[in-house]
Design a protein around this motif. Structure first.
Motif, PDB file in Angstrom:
ATOM      1  N   LEU A  24      -5.833  -6.794  -0.675  1.00  0.00           N
ATOM      2  CA  LEU A  24      -4.975  -6.499  -1.824  1.00  0.00           C
ATOM      3  C   LEU A  24      -5.671  -5.627  -2.855  1.00  0.00           C
ATOM      4  O   LEU A  24      -5.046  -4.773  -3.491  1.00  0.00           O
ATOM      5  CB  LEU A  24      -4.490  -7.809  -2.473  1.00  0.00           C
ATOM      6  CG  LEU A  24      -3.554  -8.671  -1.625  1.00  0.00           C
ATOM      7  CD1 LEU A  24      -3.252  -9.983  -2.319  1.00  0.00           C
ATOM      8  CD2 LEU A  24      -2.259  -7.923  -1.307  1.00  0.00           C
ATOM      9  N   LYS A  25      -6.956  -5.820  -3.022  1.00  0.00           N
ATOM     10  CA  LYS A  25      -7.699  -5.034  -4.013  1.00  0.00           C
ATOM     11  C   LYS A  25      -7.906  -3.607  -3.543  1.00  0.00           C
ATOM     12  O   LYS A  25      -8.029  -2.686  -4.347  1.00  0.00           O
ATOM     13  CB  LYS A  25      -9.061  -5.685  -4.297  1.00  0.00           C
ATOM     14  CG  LYS A  25      -8.953  -6.963  -5.109  1.00  0.00           C
ATOM     15  CD  LYS A  25     -10.318  -7.608  -5.303  1.00  0.00           C
ATOM     16  CE  LYS A  25     -10.216  -8.891  -6.102  1.00  0.00           C
ATOM     17  NZ  LYS A  25     -11.555  -9.542  -6.278  1.00  0.00           N
ATOM     18  N   ASN A  26      -7.935  -3.417  -2.228  1.00  0.00           N
ATOM     19  CA  ASN A  26      -8.176  -2.075  -1.693  1.00  0.00           C
ATOM     20  C   ASN A  26      -6.877  -1.342  -1.442  1.00  0.00           C
ATOM     21  O   ASN A  26      -6.867  -0.160  -1.166  1.00  0.00           O
ATOM     22  CB  ASN A  26      -8.991  -2.176  -0.392  1.00  0.00           C
ATOM     23  CG  ASN A  26     -10.387  -2.691  -0.649  1.00  0.00           C
ATOM     24  OD1 ASN A  26     -10.955  -2.437  -1.703  1.00  0.00           O
ATOM     25  ND2 ASN A  26     -10.945  -3.415   0.315  1.00  0.00           N
ATOM     26  N   MET A  42      -7.727 -11.236  -0.524  1.00  0.00           N
ATOM     27  CA  MET A  42      -8.064 -10.611  -1.810  1.00  0.00           C
ATOM     28  C   MET A  42      -8.670  -9.216  -1.595  1.00  0.00           C
ATOM     29  O   MET A  42      -8.357  -8.276  -2.329  1.00  0.00           O
ATOM     30  CB  MET A  42      -9.021 -11.495  -2.584  1.00  0.00           C
ATOM     31  CG  MET A  42      -8.393 -12.808  -3.062  1.00  0.00           C
ATOM     32  SD  MET A  42      -6.922 -12.561  -4.091  1.00  0.00           S
ATOM     33  CE  MET A  42      -7.643 -11.705  -5.492  1.00  0.00           C
ATOM     34  N   ASP A  43      -9.519  -9.086  -0.576  1.00  0.00           N
ATOM     35  CA  ASP A  43     -10.134  -7.779  -0.305  1.00  0.00           C
ATOM     36  C   ASP A  43      -9.070  -6.761   0.080  1.00  0.00           C
ATOM     37  O   ASP A  43      -9.104  -5.601  -0.373  1.00  0.00           O
ATOM     38  CB  ASP A  43     -11.168  -7.900   0.811  1.00  0.00           C
ATOM     39  CG  ASP A  43     -12.438  -8.618   0.373  1.00  0.00           C
ATOM     40  OD1 ASP A  43     -12.656  -8.733  -0.845  1.00  0.00           O
ATOM     41  OD2 ASP A  43     -13.184  -9.087   1.263  1.00  0.00           O
ATOM     42  N   ASP A  59       0.822  -1.212   0.000  1.00  0.00           N
ATOM     43  CA  ASP A  59       0.000   0.000   0.000  1.00  0.00           C
ATOM     44  C   ASP A  59       0.858   1.265   0.000  1.00  0.00           C
ATOM     45  O   ASP A  59       0.540   2.240  -0.681  1.00  0.00           O
ATOM     46  CB  ASP A  59      -0.918  -0.013   1.223  1.00  0.00           C
ATOM     47  CG  ASP A  59      -1.867   1.166   1.242  1.00  0.00           C
ATOM     48  OD1 ASP A  59      -2.592   1.372   0.248  1.00  0.00           O
ATOM     49  OD2 ASP A  59      -1.867   1.909   2.246  1.00  0.00           O
TER      50      ASP A  59
END
Length: 208
Positions: free
Chosen positions: A206-208, A203-204, A175
């Protein structure tokens, strides 16, 4: 690298006696090579590559891309990326035996940063990089690891505060530094652990 340069590199990783034993020569011969008093025979360069530098020679210059090596072990993933032209600028590994082997396998310059405990590393102190590599601990998620922890009445997955939450240290570095790519390695059971909720959380994040 020529034979003299390979000898110098070997002596940065090993003692003259160790180099001599690996090459089947007298330590005094190694010393004369180091001082450029005698010239190594042609086969010496290949012998050094095969016996003393099994993980390859360090990439020269800046490299085609910069990468960092988290939970590095002895450097297996790093080796593959160096062969593709990458240059490692940061390494994190806490196991003392793995660290000893890693440092024997790779000789890094003063611009390379080595950290042991990733939880104590501030993300902004990590050098800029193009690719992030991380093999975060698999014990809290693997079939064998979960079974063992259950038998001992210990938490697993993200509930394992010692190892299970280390993924989030990877996430905070991603991030902050925003590499162009990242590769995270773990175990097959990661996708099915806690009925898929663990992988969904990863996954949530990493996607955010």
């Amino acid at each position: 690298m020529n034979a003299y340069e390979l000898i110098d590199l070997s002596l940065q990783r090993f003692s003259p006696k160790e180099v001599a034993q690996a090459l089947g020569v007298d330590p005094k011969t190694v010393r004369r090579w180091q001082l450029r008093e005698t010239e190594p025979k042609p086969y010496i360069a290949d012998a050094i590559r095969q016996r003393l530098l099994p993980f390859g020679e360090p990439p020269s210059g800046e490299g085609q891309f910069r990468f960092i090596d988290l939970f590095a072990g002895i450097g297996g993933i790093r080796t593959a990326f160096e062969k593709q032209g990458g240059r490692c600028v940061f390494t994190s590994e806490w196991d003392p035996y793995a660290v000893k082997t890693y440092k024997a396998n790779f000789h890094d310059g003063p611009d390379h940063v080595f950290a042991s405990d990733i939880t104590k590393v501030q993300e902004n102190d990590v050098p800029d990089h193009d690719v992030l590599l991380a093999g975060f601990p698999c014990q809290p998620f693997s079939i064998a690891g979960v079974s063992k922890k259950n038998s001992l009445g210990r938490p697993h997955g993200f509930s394992d505060k010692t190892q299970g939450t280390l993924f989030f240290d990877v996430a905070r570095i991603i991030d902050a530094k925003r590499p162009r790519a990242f590769l995270l390695e773990n175990v097959k059971n990661l996708m099915s652990h806690d009925k898929g909720r663990t992988f969904s959380t990863i996954m949530d994040v990493l996607k955010n």
